[in-house]
Design an enzyme around this catalytic site. Structure first.
Site, PDB file in Angstrom:
ATOM      1  NE  ARG A 213      -2.618  -1.441   3.520  1.00 22.47           N
ATOM      2  CZ  ARG A 213      -2.993  -2.644   3.966  1.00 22.47           C
ATOM      3  NH1 ARG A 213      -3.794  -3.398   3.232  1.00 22.47           N
ATOM      4  NH2 ARG A 213      -2.592  -3.091   5.131  1.00 22.47           N
ATOM      5  CG  PHE A 229     -11.381  -7.215  -6.015  1.00 23.08           C
ATOM      6  CD1 PHE A 229     -12.500  -8.051  -6.072  1.00 23.08           C
ATOM      7  CD2 PHE A 229     -10.620  -7.050  -7.161  1.00 23.08           C
ATOM      8  CE1 PHE A 229     -12.824  -8.717  -7.252  1.00 23.08           C
ATOM      9  CE2 PHE A 229     -10.939  -7.712  -8.337  1.00 23.08           C
ATOM     10  CZ  PHE A 229     -12.049  -8.547  -8.388  1.00 23.08           C
ATOM     11  CG  ASP A 251     -15.258  -5.157  -1.571  1.00 23.73           C
ATOM     12  OD1 ASP A 251     -14.048  -5.465  -1.647  1.00 23.73           O
ATOM     13  OD2 ASP A 251     -16.121  -5.910  -1.081  1.00 23.73           O
ATOM     14  CG  ASP A 300      -5.854  -6.396  -2.452  1.00 20.24           C
ATOM     15  OD1 ASP A 300      -5.359  -7.537  -2.520  1.00 20.24           O
ATOM     16  OD2 ASP A 300      -6.074  -5.818  -1.362  1.00 20.24           O
ATOM     17  CB  CYS A 340      -3.951 -13.027  -1.385  1.00 21.30           C
ATOM     18  SG  CYS A 340      -5.730 -13.266  -1.581  1.00 21.30           S
TER      19      CYS A 340
END
Length: 399
Positions: A213, A229, A251, A300, A340
């Site tokens: 970030r 996201f 989101d 993300d 991730c």
């Protein structure tokens, strides 16, 4: 003495290469009595001692190793040393105001995660053996932090992950000790957040992206930014605090968007950072059809795969969102993109992005490649500890 577990001949390859797990199909015999969650001695097929670990016959991960030394006592002093080592490592490598204090196997404490948000601890226990000593670990850690002048005001447990079912355990969330306000205020990279440790995702906030970030701040000054996201707005707010001209965070979760707006207000960014509750897969083609262009697009997403069986569909998902995002980045603008998922490894993720770039007729100039923050250490040979891949690219249109 405890039970003795002997491996089959030729098994234990993961353990011998530095890993921490022994699987059920690797075990030959068990001599002695035990209960699931107990500590057992592990020996190779020829009797060579391999160490000690927690056993659980309900789990495919049959034994989670604690030490390679069979003569080591697994007692309070053992756990104190492990936790002190984990804390000392964080003090040298990260901002510890809010951080991952324990990262399971990578800190040689298998099956447990402990996050610190200012003066609150959030615990996620995922394995039966470590669950039995969970309260002991918390008390030890409180004393270690107290020695550094940090007084823990509350502990909340977020052991509500479905993987506990594989251990024969029920999911659980609730206070450990006295109740407290579960909306915790933190400051990271100069951005203020309200972390909901009770109802937020995982333990309430994704600390692993802390320095990623921070990395996007450099490219967001005076930029028009799209953050996909966004969850509770962390990348969007870093863009805003860095001086972006406008930021749109998206989101699919109403709760996350409500928290993101609350965080924007907390930082005085309501005029430049806005949020929409939309499905990103629906929104990106809409923006493209309208001819929208952004200086920076950030992707993300949640893990699109949590097993090897669904990798094929995950690749399609990652390729689709990256292709759409590349088309929305103006010539010379930037794309920050990540995965991730442990099963979407570096090579496959890189290949997928390359395919998306070819299909969208852009060229990518790599700015940097990053992984998870150092408080989520990657233990070589423990592949499960390496999961986050993060790229920043400059997007160059065909010329």
């Amino acid at each position: 003495m405890g039970a003795i577990v002997t491996l089959k001949k030729g098994e234990g390859r993961l353990l011998k290469s530095g890993g921490a797990w022994i699987f059920d199909n690797e075990v030959d015999t068990i001599v002695g009595s035990f209960e699931n969650g107990d500590i057992v001695i592990v020996k190779d097929f020829d009797g060579y001692p391999l160490g000690k670990g927690f056993i659980n016959t309900n789990s495919k991960i049959f034994i989670r190793m604690l030490t390679r030394h069979v003569d080591t006592e697994i007692d309070e002093a053992f756990f104190t040393k492990r936790l002190q080592d984990a804390w000392d490592y964080r003090k040298k490598t990260v901002d510890t105001s809010s951080c991952h204090v324990v990262f399971g196997e990578a800190d040689f404490l298998p099956g447990i995660v402990i996050d610190k948000f200012e003066n609150v601890l959030v615990v996620e226990s995922l394995a039966l053996g470590i669950d039995k000593v969970k309260n002991l670990l918390i008390n030890i850690l409180k004393n270690i932090l107290k020695n550094d002048g940090i007084i823990i005001e509350g502990v909340y447990e977020r052991s509500d992950a479905k993987v506990r079912k594989h251990e024969g355990m029920d999911t659980y969330k609730g206070f450990i000790g006295d109740e407290f306000n579960t909306k915790v205020h933190i400051n990271e990279n100069g951005v203020r957040y309200i972390v909901d440790v009770k109802d937020g995702q995982k333990t309430g906030f994704f600390l692993d992206q802390k320095y990623n970030r921070l990395a996007i701040q450099r490219i967001c000054k005076d930029a028009k930014v799209l953050d996909c996201f966004t969850h509770t707005g962390s990348f969007a707010l870093n863009a805003g605090i860095a001086g972006a001209s406008s930021v749109l965070g998206v989101d699919a979760s109403e709760l996350a968007i409500a928290q993101a707006r609350e965080n924007a207000a907390l930082n005085g960014l309501e005029s430049t950072v806005s949020f929409e509750c939309r499905d990103v897969f629906d929104l990106l083609p809409e923006l493209e059809s309208k001819g929208e262009q952004f200086d920076v697009v950030i992707l993300d997403p949640p893990a699109f795969t949590k097993s090897r069986n669904s990798i094929k569909n995950a690749v399609k998902g990652y390729r689709e969102i990256n292709l759409r995002a590349m088309k929305l980045v103006r010539d010379g603008g930037f794309l920050a993109t990540c995965s991730c998922s442990h099963f979407m490894d570096f090579e496959l993720f890189t290949k997928t992005i390359k395919q998306a770039a070819m299909n969208s007729h852009v060229r990518l100039r790599q700015v940097e490649f990053r992984t998870q923050a150092p408080d989520h250490p990657i233990l070589w040979a423990a592949d499960e500890s390496y999961y986050l891949k993060f790229y920043i690219f400059q997007v160059i249109k065909e010329r």
